[in-house]
Write a protein that holds these residues in place. Structure first.
Motif, PDB file in Angstrom:
ATOM      1  N   MET A 170      32.018  43.532  44.864  1.00  9.60           N
ATOM      2  CA  MET A 170      33.007  43.684  43.806  1.00  9.60           C
ATOM      3  C   MET A 170      33.222  42.336  43.126  1.00  9.60           C
ATOM      4  N   TYR A 171      33.339  42.367  41.804  1.00  8.67           N
ATOM      5  CA  TYR A 171      33.576  41.168  41.016  1.00  8.67           C
ATOM      6  C   TYR A 171      34.855  41.361  40.212  1.00  8.67           C
ATOM      7  N   THR A 172      35.562  40.276  39.982  1.00  5.20           N
ATOM      8  CA  THR A 172      36.777  40.330  39.181  1.00  5.20           C
ATOM      9  C   THR A 172      36.418  39.979  37.742  1.00  5.20           C
ATOM     10  N   VAL A 173      36.616  40.941  36.862  1.00  5.12           N
ATOM     11  CA  VAL A 173      36.339  40.763  35.437  1.00  5.12           C
ATOM     12  C   VAL A 173      37.608  41.137  34.686  1.00  5.12           C
ATOM     13  N   ALA A 174      38.140  40.195  33.942  1.00  4.16           N
ATOM     14  CA  ALA A 174      39.364  40.406  33.158  1.00  4.16           C
ATOM     15  C   ALA A 174      40.495  40.921  34.038  1.00  4.16           C
ATOM     16  N   GLY A 175      40.573  40.411  35.245  1.00  2.00           N
ATOM     17  CA  GLY A 175      41.661  40.778  36.144  1.00  2.00           C
ATOM     18  C   GLY A 175      41.481  42.092  36.876  1.00  2.00           C
ATOM     19  N   ARG A 176      40.334  42.738  36.738  1.00  2.00           N
ATOM     20  CA  ARG A 176      40.089  44.018  37.412  1.00  2.00           C
ATOM     21  C   ARG A 176      38.887  43.883  38.314  1.00  2.00           C
ATOM     22  N   GLN A 177      38.871  44.640  39.377  1.00  2.00           N
ATOM     23  CA  GLN A 177      37.746  44.656  40.302  1.00  2.00           C
ATOM     24  C   GLN A 177      36.701  45.644  39.773  1.00  2.00           C
ATOM     25  N   ILE A 178      35.478  45.138  39.543  1.00  2.00           N
ATOM     26  CA  ILE A 178      34.380  45.945  38.999  1.00  2.00           C
ATOM     27  C   ILE A 178      33.231  45.893  39.991  1.00  2.00           C
ATOM     28  N   GLY A 179      32.651  47.048  40.289  1.00  5.38           N
ATOM     29  CA  GLY A 179      31.513  47.110  41.196  1.00  5.38           C
ATOM     30  C   GLY A 179      30.254  46.551  40.549  1.00  5.38           C
TER      31      GLY A 179
END
Length: 58
Positions: free
Chosen positions: A4-13
């Motif tokens: 999981m990566y944090t992109v714009a404050g959200r966790q994205i797979g």
């Protein structure tokens, strides 16, 4: 388990990031190079009073 990566404050797979990257890499150029509608260059109507005048204008 997927990373999981944090992109714009959200966790994205990572699989969603891969899909988005491939979509942008191949989708955008395809959309931009499809070509548009070929509009014919229309000339204004010739309002000539005789055939000789029409031939002269053309």
């Amino acid at each position: 388990m997927v990373a999981m990566y944090t992109v714009a404050g959200r966790q994205i797979g990572s699989h969603y990031l891969a899909i988005a990257t491939l979509g942008a890499t191949f989708g955008l150029p395809w959309l931009l190079t499809r070509g548009g509608s070929s509009k014919k260059s229309t000339t204004p109507p010739i309002n000539a009073s005789s055939k000789d005048e029409e031939k002269f204008i053309q």
